[in-house]
Design a protein around this motif. Structure first.
Motif, PDB file in Angstrom:
ATOM      1  N   ALA A 151       0.850  -1.192   0.000  1.00  0.00           N
ATOM      2  CA  ALA A 151       0.000   0.000   0.000  1.00  0.00           C
ATOM      3  C   ALA A 151       0.889   1.247   0.000  1.00  0.00           C
ATOM      4  CB  ALA A 151      -0.917  -0.008   1.222  1.00  0.00           C
ATOM      5  N   PRO A 152       1.511   1.570  -1.138  1.00  0.00           N
ATOM      6  CA  PRO A 152       2.477   2.678  -1.177  1.00  0.00           C
ATOM      7  C   PRO A 152       1.861   4.059  -1.250  1.00  0.00           C
ATOM      8  CG  PRO A 152       2.309   1.676  -3.343  1.00  0.00           C
ATOM      9  CD  PRO A 152       1.430   0.863  -2.437  1.00  0.00           C
ATOM     10  N   VAL A 153       0.534   4.149  -1.433  1.00  0.00           N
ATOM     11  CA  VAL A 153      -0.165   5.438  -1.479  1.00  0.00           C
ATOM     12  C   VAL A 153      -0.737   5.731  -0.095  1.00  0.00           C
ATOM     13  CG1 VAL A 153      -2.096   6.690  -2.522  1.00  0.00           C
ATOM     14  CG2 VAL A 153      -0.675   5.181  -3.932  1.00  0.00           C
ATOM     15  N   ILE A 154      -0.622   6.982   0.350  1.00  0.00           N
ATOM     16  CA  ILE A 154      -1.051   7.334   1.711  1.00  0.00           C
ATOM     17  C   ILE A 154      -2.488   6.909   1.968  1.00  0.00           C
ATOM     18  CG2 ILE A 154      -1.733   9.323   3.119  1.00  0.00           C
ATOM     19  CD1 ILE A 154       0.907  10.588   2.548  1.00  0.00           C
ATOM     20  N   ALA A 155      -3.400   7.185   1.022  1.00  0.00           N
ATOM     21  CA  ALA A 155      -4.802   6.826   1.229  1.00  0.00           C
ATOM     22  C   ALA A 155      -4.952   5.316   1.425  1.00  0.00           C
ATOM     23  CB  ALA A 155      -5.639   7.299   0.042  1.00  0.00           C
ATOM     24  N   GLN A 156      -4.217   4.530   0.637  1.00  0.00           N
ATOM     25  CA  GLN A 156      -4.281   3.069   0.776  1.00  0.00           C
ATOM     26  C   GLN A 156      -3.702   2.616   2.115  1.00  0.00           C
ATOM     27  OE1 GLN A 156      -1.910   1.832  -2.530  1.00  0.00           O
ATOM     28  NE2 GLN A 156      -3.511   2.155  -4.066  1.00  0.00           N
ATOM     29  N   LEU A 157      -2.540   3.178   2.464  1.00  0.00           N
ATOM     30  CA  LEU A 157      -1.879   2.785   3.701  1.00  0.00           C
ATOM     31  C   LEU A 157      -2.728   3.154   4.912  1.00  0.00           C
ATOM     32  CD1 LEU A 157       0.610   1.558   4.993  1.00  0.00           C
ATOM     33  CD2 LEU A 157       1.708   3.797   4.904  1.00  0.00           C
ATOM     34  N   ALA A 158      -3.385   4.318   4.862  1.00  0.00           N
ATOM     35  CA  ALA A 158      -4.248   4.738   5.966  1.00  0.00           C
ATOM     36  C   ALA A 158      -5.393   3.752   6.162  1.00  0.00           C
ATOM     37  CB  ALA A 158      -4.787   6.145   5.704  1.00  0.00           C
ATOM     38  N   GLN A 159      -5.957   3.272   5.049  1.00  0.00           N
ATOM     39  CA  GLN A 159      -7.045   2.292   5.150  1.00  0.00           C
ATOM     40  C   GLN A 159      -6.554   1.001   5.800  1.00  0.00           C
ATOM     41  OE1 GLN A 159      -8.579   1.806   1.170  1.00  0.00           O
ATOM     42  NE2 GLN A 159      -9.640   3.777   1.171  1.00  0.00           N
ATOM     43  N   ARG A 160      -5.358   0.562   5.425  1.00  0.00           N
ATOM     44  CA  ARG A 160      -4.798  -0.654   6.024  1.00  0.00           C
ATOM     45  C   ARG A 160      -4.602  -0.470   7.521  1.00  0.00           C
ATOM     46  NH1 ARG A 160      -1.841  -4.219   2.584  1.00  0.00           N
ATOM     47  NH2 ARG A 160      -1.145  -5.180   4.530  1.00  0.00           N
ATOM     48  N   ILE A 161      -4.054   0.676   7.912  1.00  0.00           N
ATOM     49  CA  ILE A 161      -3.785   0.924   9.331  1.00  0.00           C
ATOM     50  C   ILE A 161      -5.083   1.029  10.112  1.00  0.00           C
ATOM     51  CG2 ILE A 161      -2.858   2.619  10.956  1.00  0.00           C
ATOM     52  CD1 ILE A 161      -0.665   3.191   8.887  1.00  0.00           C
ATOM     53  N   GLU A 162      -6.068   1.743   9.563  1.00  0.00           N
ATOM     54  CA  GLU A 162      -7.364   1.886  10.242  1.00  0.00           C
ATOM     55  C   GLU A 162      -8.038   0.530  10.409  1.00  0.00           C
ATOM     56  OE1 GLU A 162      -9.199   4.655   7.658  1.00  0.00           O
ATOM     57  OE2 GLU A 162      -8.220   6.416   8.528  1.00  0.00           O
ATOM     58  N   ARG A 163      -7.924  -0.319   9.380  1.00  0.00           N
ATOM     59  CA  ARG A 163      -8.501  -1.660   9.478  1.00  0.00           C
ATOM     60  C   ARG A 163      -7.808  -2.473  10.569  1.00  0.00           C
ATOM     61  NH1 ARG A 163      -6.912  -5.250   4.667  1.00  0.00           N
ATOM     62  NH2 ARG A 163      -5.069  -5.393   6.007  1.00  0.00           N
ATOM     63  N   ASP A 164      -6.451  -2.380  10.616  1.00  0.00           N
ATOM     64  CA  ASP A 164      -5.702  -3.131  11.621  1.00  0.00           C
ATOM     65  C   ASP A 164      -5.974  -2.613  13.030  1.00  0.00           C
ATOM     66  OD1 ASP A 164      -4.653  -4.616   9.589  1.00  0.00           O
ATOM     67  OD2 ASP A 164      -2.738  -3.540   9.509  1.00  0.00           O
ATOM     68  N   LEU A 165      -6.168  -1.292  13.155  1.00  0.00           N
ATOM     69  CA  LEU A 165      -6.446  -0.728  14.475  1.00  0.00           C
ATOM     70  C   LEU A 165      -7.788  -1.209  15.009  1.00  0.00           C
ATOM     71  CD1 LEU A 165      -5.217   2.973  14.033  1.00  0.00           C
ATOM     72  CD2 LEU A 165      -4.137   1.171  15.386  1.00  0.00           C
ATOM     73  N   GLY A 166      -8.712  -1.506  14.093  1.00  0.00           N
ATOM     74  CA  GLY A 166     -10.027  -1.965  14.515  1.00  0.00           C
ATOM     75  C   GLY A 166     -10.060  -3.436  14.885  1.00  0.00           C
ATOM     76  N   ALA A 167      -8.993  -4.145  14.532  1.00  0.00           N
ATOM     77  CA  ALA A 167      -8.950  -5.584  14.840  1.00  0.00           C
ATOM     78  C   ALA A 167      -8.121  -5.828  16.093  1.00  0.00           C
ATOM     79  CB  ALA A 167      -8.339  -6.350  13.660  1.00  0.00           C
ATOM     80  N   GLU A 168      -8.451  -6.873  16.802  1.00  0.00           N
ATOM     81  CA  GLU A 168      -7.675  -7.225  17.986  1.00  0.00           C
ATOM     82  C   GLU A 168      -6.368  -7.883  17.557  1.00  0.00           C
ATOM     83  OE1 GLU A 168      -9.756  -9.539  20.788  1.00  0.00           O
ATOM     84  OE2 GLU A 168     -11.427  -8.139  21.016  1.00  0.00           O
ATOM     85  N   GLN A 169      -5.280  -7.351  18.048  1.00  0.00           N
ATOM     86  CA  GLN A 169      -3.968  -7.889  17.691  1.00  0.00           C
ATOM     87  C   GLN A 169      -3.176  -8.178  18.953  1.00  0.00           C
ATOM     88  OE1 GLN A 169      -1.892  -5.406  14.965  1.00  0.00           O
ATOM     89  NE2 GLN A 169      -3.475  -5.492  13.409  1.00  0.00           N
ATOM     90  N   ALA A 170      -2.541  -9.341  18.961  1.00  0.00           N
ATOM     91  CA  ALA A 170      -1.712  -9.694  20.110  1.00  0.00           C
ATOM     92  C   ALA A 170      -0.425  -8.887  20.077  1.00  0.00           C
ATOM     93  CB  ALA A 170      -1.399 -11.189  20.084  1.00  0.00           C
ATOM     94  N   ALA A 171      -0.077  -8.320  21.195  1.00  0.00           N
ATOM     95  CA  ALA A 171       1.161  -7.537  21.267  1.00  0.00           C
ATOM     96  C   ALA A 171       2.358  -8.469  21.172  1.00  0.00           C
ATOM     97  CB  ALA A 171       1.210  -6.752  22.574  1.00  0.00           C
ATOM     98  N   PRO A 172       3.322  -8.142  20.315  1.00  0.00           N
ATOM     99  CA  PRO A 172       4.513  -9.002  20.205  1.00  0.00           C
ATOM    100  C   PRO A 172       5.309  -8.997  21.502  1.00  0.00           C
ATOM    101  CG  PRO A 172       4.828  -6.931  19.018  1.00  0.00           C
ATOM    102  CD  PRO A 172       3.405  -6.950  19.463  1.00  0.00           C
ATOM    103  N   ASP A 173       5.952 -10.112  21.779  1.00  0.00           N
ATOM    104  CA  ASP A 173       6.689 -10.251  23.039  1.00  0.00           C
ATOM    105  C   ASP A 173       8.100  -9.687  22.886  1.00  0.00           C
ATOM    106  OD1 ASP A 173       7.335 -12.182  21.224  1.00  0.00           O
ATOM    107  OD2 ASP A 173       7.713 -13.745  22.711  1.00  0.00           O
ATOM    108  N   LEU A 174       8.189  -8.382  22.699  1.00  0.00           N
ATOM    109  CA  LEU A 174       9.484  -7.734  22.509  1.00  0.00           C
ATOM    110  C   LEU A 174       9.912  -7.014  23.784  1.00  0.00           C
ATOM    111  CD1 LEU A 174       8.988  -6.146  18.961  1.00  0.00           C
ATOM    112  CD2 LEU A 174      10.144  -8.282  19.547  1.00  0.00           C
ATOM    113  N   PRO A 175      11.185  -7.109  24.152  1.00  0.00           N
ATOM    114  CA  PRO A 175      11.667  -6.360  25.320  1.00  0.00           C
ATOM    115  C   PRO A 175      11.719  -4.874  25.007  1.00  0.00           C
ATOM    116  CG  PRO A 175      13.501  -7.410  24.184  1.00  0.00           C
ATOM    117  CD  PRO A 175      12.249  -7.901  23.514  1.00  0.00           C
ATOM    118  N   ALA A 176      11.701  -4.055  26.041  1.00  0.00           N
ATOM    119  CA  ALA A 176      11.778  -2.604  25.852  1.00  0.00           C
ATOM    120  C   ALA A 176      13.230  -2.199  25.618  1.00  0.00           C
ATOM    121  CB  ALA A 176      11.219  -1.893  27.075  1.00  0.00           C
ATOM    122  N   LEU A 177      13.423  -1.279  24.674  1.00  0.00           N
ATOM    123  CA  LEU A 177      14.762  -0.751  24.408  1.00  0.00           C
ATOM    124  C   LEU A 177      14.956   0.472  25.294  1.00  0.00           C
ATOM    125  CD1 LEU A 177      17.383  -0.778  22.851  1.00  0.00           C
ATOM    126  CD2 LEU A 177      16.245   0.418  20.973  1.00  0.00           C
TER     127      LEU A 177
END
Length: 657
Positions: A151-177
């Protein structure tokens, strides 16, 4: 979907642009971005209209021809309507506004719109990594570089991000830097660990020295320069770090602040004559002077004072264990900013660093105990199972122990070819690096009639915002493996390479040296484990550019790093206003210069053939140079002559000659 179309040139001077006017088939309309995407598949980038305007019908003159003046008027009306819509009903969404800000920051340009394409604005893989790094901090860690490519166009990328924000996602198990206590033992990063052991095996080898020499023109305030360099060493712990072996492990030892001093060497002569050979000898001697990783220091700066009081030479030398190519840009930027501020009596104009390199090394060790590490290791284990280092045809036999004596060959691709390659890459929705890499792997395949090609590439590996401004040894080595078939079309190979490179970027955190250990690869017959050939697109800003240091002009004498060959062959390419520039570093124990020159010529011929025939099978793409064709013709004549002689026939002496 198109019933009628006309393209015209509008504007004057630098404002000239192509504008396309389109009449759609009834009920079959295309959006502007979709139509541009399809056009890029068929046309060079410079022939794709900058703007597309839909009209109900083409205005005609009295004799039935398209009225181009009337078209221009339609364009102006459409512009006014568009501006009004964007001002009142098409304002960017909150996510789009954030994306615009991130893109403008990374791409260093203003006025980006929601319909702009990241790669058409000059984006490449390194900048894409920076965008993704920022977006992960703002939105969700699930965003990857693949997301931006899809999704290299801002409008497309925004739609992808908005869709992902609306879905439940497991937080990756990454240590804090985060900063860690300096009271605890400070481990090395895995990349540092490799250099430590190599130094123990071959102490005093200058192969990993990073050395720069710069002319400084103007009235230099030496005390201010020394203060500025000391401030940089104080800011970056890594520049005052040494290494020691203690109780079975190697540790980082951070030295105290305010210990740096600028060395000065007075080369002024009584007769006013300067011995350039002596100067060059001193520069080379400094570049090759070894470091002691235990005693330090591992950062040196020497100022050569010449007869002309307005001219100095500044030599900066570091061991690779404390810096990489990205670090050189940070060093130059901070030196300019701090020297200018100190000369004016102002404080340091830079923000405090949130973390130091030792904190990153600690984070890397913790990351090795997460599920993300296991996922990446599993990917590389499967990707490289059964892979072997690619061994080019050699001019000289490979000895068990090579001297690593290196040499360089430089070349240049024309502006026309460079632009054609960029336009082709945009049409295929790949980066220029991917196109050049795919062509290079095809070349290797043709040179040795091989189908399984492994090429190494450097990656900045700065996947956190907090380490973008940090001097240190972050760069990682990726093994890029492509399996080719003779009858594949180049376009198919390119898409295969695109997918492989993106996967490699997503899994870039595994240190190459650790991967070699896990794959149980060992040196054999002088071969480097897994990678003998390196291919790098240098997107880091060029250190060779002239810089301004307050009232001074700083120009490079050149990269004086010791000429050592870490690989059999290493290809480096960089974009410039005059086309792609290239440098090949090669092992002089294995290759003659003429062989490398011929390899470069064949690569250029192949690139030209790809642009002309992207849908040809790779085994018929041209790689033969003019000299190759002459040699082939002479060999054929010679063979015919020998055949006639064997039959007792007369020989045409002119033909034989």
């Amino acid at each position: 979907e198109i019933a009628q179309a006309v393209v015209v040139v509008e504007g004057e001077g630098e404002e000239k642009r192509l504008v396309g006017y389109v009449v759609s088939q009834e009920g079959r309309e295309l959006g502007e971005q979709e139509l541009k995407r399809r056009l890029r598949k068929r046309l060079p980038g410079y022939l794709v209209p900058e703007r597309l305007v839909w009209v109900e019908q083409m205005p005609l003159t009295l004799n039935g021809k398209v009225d181009r003046r009337a078209l221009s008027g339609l364009s102006q009306v459409t512009d006014l309507v568009r501006e009004e819509q964007e001002a009142h009903t098409k304002l960017p969404s909150p996510v789009e506004s954030i994306l615009i800000g991130v893109w403008e920051d990374v791409l260093k340009r203003k006025g980006i719109r929601v319909q702009d394409n990241f790669f058409e604005l000059g984006g490449h893989s390194l900048l894409a990594t920076q965008v993704v790094t920022r977006l992960r901090h703002i939105f969700t860690p699930a965003i990857s570089i693949l997301t931006l490519f899809e999704a290299p166009v801002i409008a497309q990328l925004a739609q992808r991000i908005e869709r992902d924000l609306g879905a439940e996602q497991a937080a990756p198990d990454l240590p804090a830097l985060v900063p860690v206590s300096r009271e605890q033992p400070l481990a090395l990063s895995f990349a540092q660990q490799r250099l430590w052991f190599q130094d123990r095996l071959d102490p005093g080898n200058a192969a990993y020295n990073i050395a720069l020499a710069m002319h400084v023109q103007g009235t230099l305030k030496v005390d201010v320069l020394e203060r500025a360099l000391r401030e940089i060493v104080n800011r970056h712990e890594i520049l005052r770090t040494t290494y020691r072996y203690q109780e079975g492990q190697v540790l980082q030892v951070v030295g105290p602040e305010n210990t740096f001093s600028l060395q000065q060497l007075d080369l002024r002569t009584e007769n006013g004559m300067q011995d350039q050979d002596e100067i060059n000898g001193l520069i080379r001697e400094e570049a090759e002077r070894p470091f002691d990783l235990v005693a330090g220091p591992l950062f040196r700066a020497t100022l050569l004072c010449l007869n002309d009081e307005q001219t100095h030479i500044l030599l900066i030398t570091m061991h690779h264990i404390v810096a990489d190519a990205w670090s050189l840009q940070i060093l130059r930027h901070e030196l300019v900013a701090i020297y200018t501020a100190f000369e004016r009596g102002q404080p340091v104009p830079l923000p405090e660093l949130p973390i130091q390199y030792a904190d990153f090394a600690q984070w890397q060790r913790q990351w090795f105990h997460t599920g993300a590490f296991e996922t990446q290791l599993d990917y590389w284990t499967k990707q490289l199972r059964g892979a072997h280092a690619f061994d080019l045809p050699l001019d000289h036999p490979r000895q068990q122990k090579l001297s690593n004596q290196g040499a360089s060959y430089t070349f240049h691709l024309s502006v026309e070819l460079s632009q054609a390659l960029l336009a082709y890459s945009q049409r295929e929705e790949v980066t220029l690096f991917m196109t050049l890499l795919a062509a290079f792997q095809v070349l290797l395949s043709r040179l040795k009639d091989a189908q399984d090609i492994v090429v190494g590439t450097d990656i900045a590996n700065r996947v956190h915002v907090d380490i973008e401004g940090l001097i240190g040894f972050f760069v990682n080595l990726l093994a890029l493996r492509t399996r080719l078939e003779k009858h594949q079309l180049f376009r198919e190979v390119l898409q295969q390479v695109r997918a492989m490179v993106l996967d490699a970027y997503i899994h870039q955190d595994i240190p190459f040296d650790y991967l070699v250990e896990q794959l149980h690869l060992e040196r054999s017959g002088g071969l480097t484990p897994l990678i003998n050939v390196l291919f790098v697109m240098q997107n880091v800003p060029d250190i060779q550019n002239v810089a301004s240091l307050s009232e001074l002009t700083v120009s490079p004498i050149g990269d004086m790093t010791a000429q050592q060959a870490k690989f059999d062959v290493a290809f480096f390419l960089m974009e410039g206003p005059e086309g792609l520039r290239g440098r090949v570093n090669y092992n002089a124990d294995l290759f003659e210069k003429d062989t490398i020159a011929l390899m470069v010529q064949r690569y250029e011929t192949l690139l030209q053939s790809i642009i002309a025939h992207p849908d040809h099978p790779i085994h018929v793409l041209e790689i033969a140079t003019a000299n190759d064709r002459i040699d082939l013709a002479l060999r054929r004549r010679s063979q015919r002559g020998r055949l006639k002689a064997s039959r007792g026939e007369g020989i045409n002496l002119n033909e034989q000659q």
